[in-house]
Design an enzyme around this catalytic site. Structure first.
Site, PDB file in Angstrom:
ATOM      1  N   CYS A  64       0.838  -1.208   0.000  1.00  0.00           N
ATOM      2  CA  CYS A  64       0.000   0.000   0.000  1.00  0.00           C
ATOM      3  C   CYS A  64       0.872   1.257   0.000  1.00  0.00           C
ATOM      4  O   CYS A  64       1.464   1.583  -1.037  1.00  0.00           O
ATOM      5  CB  CYS A  64      -0.963  -0.031   1.178  1.00  0.00           C
ATOM      6  SG  CYS A  64      -2.335   1.138   1.000  1.00  0.00           S
TER       7      CYS A  64
ATOM      8  N   HIS B   6      -3.396  -5.226   0.238  1.00  0.00           N
ATOM      9  CA  HIS B   6      -2.872  -5.683   1.525  1.00  0.00           C
ATOM     10  C   HIS B   6      -2.876  -7.214   1.553  1.00  0.00           C
ATOM     11  O   HIS B   6      -3.812  -7.833   2.087  1.00  0.00           O
ATOM     12  CB  HIS B   6      -3.729  -5.142   2.673  1.00  0.00           C
ATOM     13  CG  HIS B   6      -3.515  -3.694   2.965  1.00  0.00           C
ATOM     14  ND1 HIS B   6      -2.632  -3.251   3.925  1.00  0.00           N
ATOM     15  CD2 HIS B   6      -4.059  -2.592   2.395  1.00  0.00           C
ATOM     16  CE1 HIS B   6      -2.653  -1.926   3.960  1.00  0.00           C
ATOM     17  NE2 HIS B   6      -3.502  -1.502   3.038  1.00  0.00           N
TER      18      HIS B   6
ATOM     19  N   GLU C  13      -1.351  -9.238   3.362  1.00  0.00           N
ATOM     20  CA  GLU C  13      -1.235  -9.847   4.694  1.00  0.00           C
ATOM     21  C   GLU C  13      -2.574 -10.348   5.227  1.00  0.00           C
ATOM     22  O   GLU C  13      -2.625 -11.279   6.037  1.00  0.00           O
ATOM     23  CB  GLU C  13      -0.618  -8.851   5.689  1.00  0.00           C
ATOM     24  CG  GLU C  13      -1.477  -7.652   6.056  1.00  0.00           C
ATOM     25  CD  GLU C  13      -1.321  -6.456   5.142  1.00  0.00           C
ATOM     26  OE1 GLU C  13      -1.625  -5.328   5.560  1.00  0.00           O
ATOM     27  OE2 GLU C  13      -0.896  -6.661   3.988  1.00  0.00           O
TER      28      GLU C  13
END
Length: 545
Positions: free
Chosen positions: A381, A511, A513
């Site tokens: 990001c 993102h 993750e």
């Protein structure tokens, strides 16, 4: 009809209600039941989206664009299910909906009260997630600690909800602290007794008590808790501190917690399949090496601000048989002239997301060090924004290139806003209307590291940002050597970039993750750690002790 489990907490906060709830969910799913999870937060914020990570840790984003509590990340990682905006609600969101309805006249001039209006609204959220998910079992964690005034409406709603359902459809699990007193050389049950007394005083009798402690609980202690708290002794569960949160489901399984819960819910305990989970734990306990990865951010004083990133690095490390030592580096204090001292010992560098200019120049310094010294790098990001700005400044010749997000905060005229709002966003006054939230598709370019990592040409990542790579400068950046490895399907938005002449240098606008799982690490994290391990083990590495 779905069965419901409410998880409450007593004595102190941060006991691990979320991990307990997620572990139970993992076990029930492993027995073949469709499980979904939900977090009810008593605070007055409408959602965590506007809260500082210093206050509440990371903001977890779901596929449908909800900004939720970080416990949703634990839920997804444990039960391996994508949750939705129905999986998290707050007292603020409940009050907001009630006040809006009152202003419209929906209550026909009646007095709007906590009981029945707020409690009814909470119960509606409980039934809505069950209906929409078509789950067999819904696990709802009620935030806060028993005795907090904020959580009373939620406990009352849960009490009413249980009374409205047939016997065996709803049960309560209370997570509490059993502290060890060194001077007395024993664990003490009194805090648990008081916590359960408080819970019973508002009409809720727990069906199970999960005892958190750093010491094993003797049978006599469990019998005492059962006697004073009116719970069967076999339903007093010992949840001792574990080396890893991923060990907790197996610890609870060893005590037949899931079987006892299913029995209380009048459900059959079908055969359980824990093979993948046990394989992960076995690999985690037999790591053959380690790597050091720097996470250069701005919220480093609270690790929970980067919780999903830390967990995703851990998943990838276990996949490669290495422990990942995560070093949180404050980008605000990272300067060009001191970056080598801080980052030279690292095997990999990750620059995470965030908002605001603070620490941005430190992130750019970290990106430059990774690029020039061939250190494996992953940008996420704002980390992609930093990578594009650094490349524009130091490779493409765009002096002082920066993001238009910081236009009013830089001491120079921004000639090269390589990160900017899209033209259609500029006339929107409500900044929330310009935010990209939730899962978006990305077309991955051929012959790129991104495609090699993902192994498929169309992928979806969750987004939480406002600014994009400025297409005005895209051609110039590509001519200078920047590889655009991911685009939106209409080719308007840059989703991923990388460098061809680097061992591993990739940045994502999304993102990744949020989608990593213990038994299935995310491809970008997996490849970052792979490259970091290779750098660590290379005999001619430039890594400095």
């Amino acid at each position: 009809m779905a069965k419901h489990i409410f998880v409450t907490g007593g004595v102190v906060s941060s006991l691990g209600k979320g991990i307990t709830a997620a572990s139970l969910g993992q076990l029930l799913k492993a027995r073949g039941y469709k499980v979904t999870m939900q977090k009810a937060d008593p605070y007055l914020n409408v959602d965590p989206g506007t809260m500082s990570p210093f206050q509440h840790g990371e903001v977890f984003v779901t596929d449908d664009g909800h900004e939720g509590d970080l416990d949703l990340g634990h839920y997804e990682r444990f039960i391996d299910e994508s949750l939705s905006r129905e999986s998290n609600f707050t007292a603020g969101s409940i009050y907001q909906s009630l006040i809006s309805r009152e202003r419209r006249g929906d209550f026909l001039g009646g007095t709007v009260q906590v009981i029945p209006h707020m409690t009814n609204a909470i119960k509606d959220r409980l039934t809505r997630i069950a209906d929409q998910s078509n789950a067999d079992i819904v696990i709802t964690e009620i935030g806060g600690t028993i005795g907090d005034i904020e959580s009373l409406p939620f406990i009352e709603a849960a009490r009413q909800f249980k009374m409205s359902k047939p016997l065996g459809d709803v049960l309560f699990v209370h997570v509490t602290l059993v502290p060890y007193i060194p001077a007395a050389h024993e664990v003490k049950t009194k805090p648990t007794q008081h916590s359960v007394k408080e819970l019973r005083s508002i009409g809720v009798q727990p069906d199970f008590i999960v005892c958190r402690s750093d010491h094993d609980l003797p049978d006599k202690v469990r019998e005492k808790i059962a006697l004073f708290c009116d719970v069967r002794v076999e339903n007093v569960i010992n949840c001792i501190d574990a080396a890893s949160i991923y060990q907790v489901p197996l610890n609870l399984y060893a005590q037949d917690f899931d079987v006892k819960v299913l029995k209380a819910l009048l459900l059959e305990p079908a055969d359980i399949d824990l093979r993948d989970w046990k394989t992960y734990i076995n690999k985690m306990n037999k790591l053959k090496g380690e790597v050091d990865i720097a996470v250069v951010g701005k919220y480093v004083s609270l690790p929970d601000a980067y919780l999903s990133i830390i967990e995703a690095l851990g998943h990838a490390g276990v996949f490669h048989g290495h422990k990942v030592n995560v070093h949180l580096v404050d980008g605000e204090t990272l300067k060009e002239d001191g970056v080598e001292k801080v980052l030279a010992p690292m095997d990999g560098i990750l620059v995470p997301g965030g908002f605001g200019i603070r620490a941005f120049e430190g992130k750019i310094a970290a990106v430059r060090y990774a690029r020039e010294n061939q250190v494996p790098f992953l940008g996420i990001c704002l980390g992609l924004h930093a990578a594009v700005c650094e490349f524009a400044r130091n490779v493409a010749g765009m002096t002082n290139a920066n993001s238009a997000e910081f236009e009013n905060e830089v001491p120079y005229e921004l000639e090269y806003p390589v990160i900017d709002l899209m033209p259609e966003q500029e006339d929107i006054d409500d900044l929330g209307g310009t935010m990209r939230l939730g899962a978006y598709p990305c077309k991955v370019a051929d012959k790129t590291r991104a495609l090699a990592a993902y192994g498929e040409p169309i992928i979806y990542e969750r987004h939480r940002h406002r600014y994009e790579v400025n297409n005005t400068f895209r051609e110039r950046l590509v001519e200078a050597g920047l590889v655009i490895s991911g685009l939106s399907p209409d080719a308007r938005l840059v989703e991923m970039i990388e460098l061809a002449d680097h061992p591993w240098f990739v940045a994502s606008q999304g993102h990744p993750e949020f989608k990593s799982r213990p038994t299935r690490p995310h491809p970008l994290f997996r490849e970052l750690v792979r490259a970091s391990v290779a750098r660590r083990e290379r005999p001619d590495t430039a890594r400095k002790a």
